[in-house]
Enzyme design. Sequence first.
Site, short mmCIF file in Angstrom:
data_model
loop_
_atom_site.label_atom_id
_atom_site.label_comp_id
_atom_site.label_asym_id
_atom_site.label_seq_id
_atom_site.Cartn_x
_atom_site.Cartn_y
_atom_site.Cartn_z
N GLU A 1 0.81 -1.23 0.00
CA GLU A 1 0.00 0.00 0.00
C GLU A 1 0.84 1.27 0.00
O GLU A 1 0.34 2.35 -0.30
CB GLU A 1 -0.94 0.00 1.21
CG GLU A 1 -0.23 0.23 2.53
CD GLU A 1 -0.73 -0.65 3.67
OE1 GLU A 1 -0.84 -0.14 4.79
OE2 GLU A 1 -0.99 -1.83 3.43
N ASP B 1 -3.52 -2.66 2.17
CA ASP B 1 -4.08 -2.48 3.50
C ASP B 1 -5.22 -3.48 3.68
O ASP B 1 -6.10 -3.61 2.83
CB ASP B 1 -4.61 -1.05 3.61
CG ASP B 1 -4.88 -0.64 5.04
OD1 ASP B 1 -4.49 -1.39 5.95
OD2 ASP B 1 -5.48 0.43 5.24
N TYR C 1 -2.89 -3.66 13.47
CA TYR C 1 -3.69 -2.93 12.48
C TYR C 1 -4.74 -2.05 13.16
O TYR C 1 -5.51 -2.53 14.00
CB TYR C 1 -4.37 -3.94 11.54
CG TYR C 1 -5.16 -3.30 10.43
CD1 TYR C 1 -4.53 -2.69 9.36
CD2 TYR C 1 -6.55 -3.32 10.45
CE1 TYR C 1 -5.25 -2.10 8.34
CE2 TYR C 1 -7.29 -2.74 9.43
CZ TYR C 1 -6.63 -2.14 8.38
OH TYR C 1 -7.36 -1.56 7.36
#
Length: 639
Positions: A7, A103, A305
């Site tokens: 990403e 992501d 995350y």
Amino acid sequence: MIVCIAEKPSVARDIAEVLGAKTRKDGYIEGNGYQVTWTFGHLCGLLEPHEYAPEWKAWALSHLPMIPQRFGIKVMNDSGIQKQFHVIETLMASADEVVNCGDAGQEGELIQRWVMQKALCKCPVKRLWISSLTEEAIREGFSKLKDQSQFQSLYEAGLSRAIGDWLLGMNATRLYTLKYGKNRQVLSIGRVQTPTLALIVNRQLEIENFKPEAYWELKTVYRDTIFSASKGRFSSVEEGTNFLETVRTADFFVTDITTKKGTESAPRLFDLTSLQVECNKKFAYSADETLKIIQSLYEKKVTTYPRVDTTYLSDDIYPKIPDILKGIKDYELLTKPLLAGKLPKTKKVFDNAKVTDHHAIIPTGVHPTALTDTEKKVFDLVARRFIANFYPECKISTTTVLGEVEKVEFKVNGKQILDPGWRVVFAKIKNDGDEQEEEDEKTLPLFEKGESGPHEPTLAEKWTSPPKPYTEATLLRAMETAGKLVDNDELRDALKENGIGRPSTRAAIIETLFKRDYIRKEKKNLIATTTGVELIQIIQEDLLKSAELTGLWEKKLRQVEKGEYLAKDFLAELKAMVTEIVFNVKSDNRRPGDAALHPAKPSLEGTPCPLCGKGTLLKGNTAYGCSEWKTGCTYRQAF
């Protein structure tokens, strides 16, 4: 050759390091049979209206609604983006396999899929799905690559969201601007932005229209303890005075004492919203600031995350907990007692049914170094909450003492902490460096049933208070529950299904309202500007400004993500809704100058202060203020 698309460049470097790709090229890293490249932000996006139909370039009511037969995407018109896209396109043309390392969420899936579609990727595609960027997590992720098809519903939800935002934003913004903007102002409408603004405006109007009412409270002090009359509030001073005179001369009798023992659990692990709420309360960080900080901590590999909406961990994390606790060495005094025995595993922390794509935000076990001051503060919140959830429950004793004076009943409640349990993790630090437990509960002296003695009763005049303006913390909670503010965690979980926006996008929505001058900040409070208030008053369509109705659309998007609702059905409903809104607004006979559109606000000068109830409002240059400001009243209301 296997092509991996991350990403952003920093994530690509981490992945390349683990894969053994060490040769740096222009736009990618190569080696060991891999080519690791990257996107940055949205390389691709939906086409602009005029790219579907040239006549849509001009803003005209006759062109609305704009509903393309088929939506298309394009590479964004930026030289850096175009160059990086060409690198990806070239690598994919000769790839044997592509690994989507984007992501691990809805938006990340959409970004990478669009790039692969535009680059005409024809080879097999695998998906890397990880919750942290540590070497261990990346290695484990590559050993368990999933097929891209498993994430089709996630992509369809992201695509439906993007198309929905385009349909509503493009059509409603042009519609309201052309109809009511008086040819000088763009009235920006958004699927989530507008109901969020409506929450703030409606709260503000409640405050402005609030009329304070007086009431009286009877209390008495017995043995340095304040007892309140069980009757509660008196609506007239005469009634309150009668009771005061009744109890003034007689002794106070203790009629009953009840004590209940109980436990309190540690606060839940963080999801993104609760972390943003906590950081706003403790440090006055905006939602956007907190998101950037926790994203940075994720990229520095010290937290997991961040863009998550669950406060639970999955069962497979449990065996990793001891190593995580050992890794956060700065908290050794707190973790050492835990590591000496078997760690508890409770449903309040571990519940597979409450975890979908990602678990709650926790430390990774990587020792944090080179953190900024703000990063240290946020990491400390995450670490302490994580540690606290493995400590014993706090044991408490709640005591209720009832008293009576001439048949007038009084009561007082007090709480005593018998065993602090998890509370020691949040101990305050005194100036001399010693730890001190936070004292936040009222403890009572030892009373005996039947005892009596003199007391000092008082009757105090009070005024009802208006609702409080939204702060970013309370607004985030309201967005999470479609405007229903609740304190109960279980109820909040149930309402999340109908929340507006996603945890990852709510901060951006609030920032958009600031940028468009629809809201401003006064200290921590969010205040709607005149422009923001007028926009909500102009909009008659509940579908555009109701948090509850928008929450139902959000629920359907979540169902699309789970494969429980078809994307084509969602979009068909949205197209019908946009068509109906356009018809209704076009049929509206009101004119931009009509009083119904822009009602004149009555002057508040001379009216009672809604905050203290004692002063009257004075008119300043830009705002009303209370005449009691010298005695400490802080009421202020902008024109």
